[in-house]
Motif scaffolding. Structure first.
Motif, mmCIF file in Angstrom:
data_model
loop_
_atom_site.group_PDB
_atom_site.id
_atom_site.type_symbol
_atom_site.label_atom_id
_atom_site.label_comp_id
_atom_site.label_asym_id
_atom_site.label_seq_id
_atom_site.Cartn_x
_atom_site.Cartn_y
_atom_site.Cartn_z
ATOM 1 N N ALA A 249 0.863 -1.175 0.000
ATOM 2 C CA ALA A 249 0.000 0.000 0.000
ATOM 3 C C ALA A 249 0.900 1.226 0.000
ATOM 4 O O ALA A 249 1.814 1.336 0.823
ATOM 5 N N VAL A 250 0.645 2.142 -0.921
ATOM 6 C CA VAL A 250 1.437 3.362 -1.029
ATOM 7 C C VAL A 250 0.520 4.501 -0.584
ATOM 8 O O VAL A 250 -0.425 4.864 -1.282
ATOM 9 N N ASP A 251 0.791 5.024 0.594
ATOM 10 C CA ASP A 251 -0.074 6.027 1.193
ATOM 11 C C ASP A 251 0.797 6.967 2.015
ATOM 12 O O ASP A 251 1.925 6.632 2.377
ATOM 13 N N MET A 252 0.255 8.134 2.311
ATOM 14 C CA MET A 252 1.081 9.152 2.957
ATOM 15 C C MET A 252 1.590 8.694 4.330
ATOM 16 O O MET A 252 0.912 7.977 5.052
ATOM 17 N N GLY A 253 2.816 9.134 4.648
ATOM 18 C CA GLY A 253 3.399 8.861 5.949
ATOM 19 C C GLY A 253 3.020 9.957 6.927
ATOM 20 O O GLY A 253 3.217 11.146 6.660
ATOM 21 N N ALA A 254 2.450 9.576 8.075
ATOM 22 C CA ALA A 254 2.049 10.558 9.079
ATOM 23 C C ALA A 254 3.276 11.070 9.835
ATOM 24 O O ALA A 254 4.241 10.340 10.055
#
Length: 355
Positions: A249-254
């Motif tokens: 899954a490629v999703d923003m890093g918090a």
């Protein structure tokens, strides 16, 4: 001297596409326009694109002949094109709109924001999100007034004074509402905009596709890119093609609190609210980031879920990992850096060329 993957990425292509994506309204459930855009971009690059009944997009990149016959299966990469937004809940007697949120955000993050109401006849009406007590000159408790759904409304930029006036415009309950992204790409690489979650990752995936096509490279095994349209409401990639055995899954890093990533890093998530990610995949991503000289950090997100989380909850028998560009102020006025977006694309390329 050999050029690294990171150095050979086409950053202008990635950033130009990112700006186009950010400026295209796509709250969860209203992704028809952006899916047409990504389909056309995929076809320009010469890859196969198909739509699932739910509206997700799947892009197939064939792997090397004969690879995968031993049961390795297909590698999946997912990112979501859908964003936060809202929907018309009711038309008030005064001619303002009550709205219901799409996705999880704090109401104060949208107060004062410009928006578009997307009517079902294809037209739009502009508006502004306000508290129901919007002026300190009128309401003595304006500052303390709780920012919650019941206390917020949308003021339309039309001459409307009643519910009937609004209905004459064509606005109805159930119409989608998108926020002005306020996108700005600065010359020094900083990118500030709403909806970097997750359009920065979508741009990184297309950076991967553009690099593969330009360099004439073939991944070791077949790769399927999943562009999901309901991630912000929890079920984006709940279905994935059954031949996928690994999913990144490629999703923003918090960012923030006790997290170590910055806006210039690739964030590698070891665990989120759905539990730990696959040990082997996460370890390999860390090794590749070190080898390729990609700035990265490993973090844990207790208040976070991803497309991989949805796939696992949906019963997919897969190994899963999660990475993405570091994004500050997620679900608010977000910011990242071009280095993090490019680093994400480079790390994915390093993985799929060897996986």
């Amino acid at each position: 001297m050999t050029t690294s993957i990171l150095e050979s990425l086409n950053r202008p292509y990635i950033l130009n596409l990112l700006e186009t994506l950010l400026r295209t309204p796509s709250p969860s459930g209203y992704c028809m326009t952006i899916m047409k855009l990504v389909r056309e971009e995929t076809e320009k690059l010469g890859y196969a694109f198909e739509m699932t009944p739910k509206g997700n997009g799947i892009i197939t990149v064939p792997g090397q002949a004969g690879v995968g016959a031993d049961g390795e299966g297909t590698l999946g990469l997912s990112a979501h094109v859908d964003t936060l937004g809202a929907m018309v809940r009711a038309i008030k007697p005064s001619g303002t709109l009550r709205f219901t949120p799409i996705g999880g955000y704090a109401m104060q993050t949208v107060e004062g924001e410009y928006c578009l109401v997307h009517m079902r006849n294809g037209e739009t009406v502009e508006g502004t999100v306000l508290s129901t007590k919007p002026s300190v000159h009128v309401y003595p408790d304006a500052r303390e007034w709780k920012r919650e759904e019941a206390n917020m409304e949308i003021r339309l930029d039309e001459s409307v004074k009643s519910k009937e006036d609004v209905e004459k415009l064509g606005i109805s309950v159930g119409d989608f509402i998108s926020w002005d992204p306020r996108t700005k790409l600065l010359p020094n690489g900083w990118i500030k905009s709403r909806h970097l979650d997750d359009k920065a990752s979508v741009a990184a995936l297309f950076g991967v596709l553009e690099w593969l096509k330009r360099e004439g490279k073939t991944p070791r095994r077949t790769v399927k890119l999943i562009l999901s349209t309901y991630e912000e409401v929890g079920h984006g990639a709940s279905y994935i093609p059954p031949d996928i055995t690994e999913l990144i899954a490629v999703d923003m890093g918090a960012l923030g609190d006790d997290l170590s990533a910055t806006e210039r890093d690739v964030s590698i998530c070891a665990k989120d609210s759905s539990g730990p990610y696959d040990y082997g995949m996460t370890s390999r991503l860390i090794e590749l980031a070190k080898r390729e000289g990609i700035p990265y950090a490993v973090d844990i997100y207790p208040q976070y879920g991803s497309d991989a989380s949805a796939a696992l909850r949906g019963g997919s028998n897969i190994r899963a990992a999660l990475i993405g560009p570091g994004v500050h102020a997620s679900h608010g006025m977000e910011r990242t850096h071009a280095d993090a977006v490019a680093g994400t694309a480079a790390l994915l390329l390093a993985y799929l060329l060897e996986a």
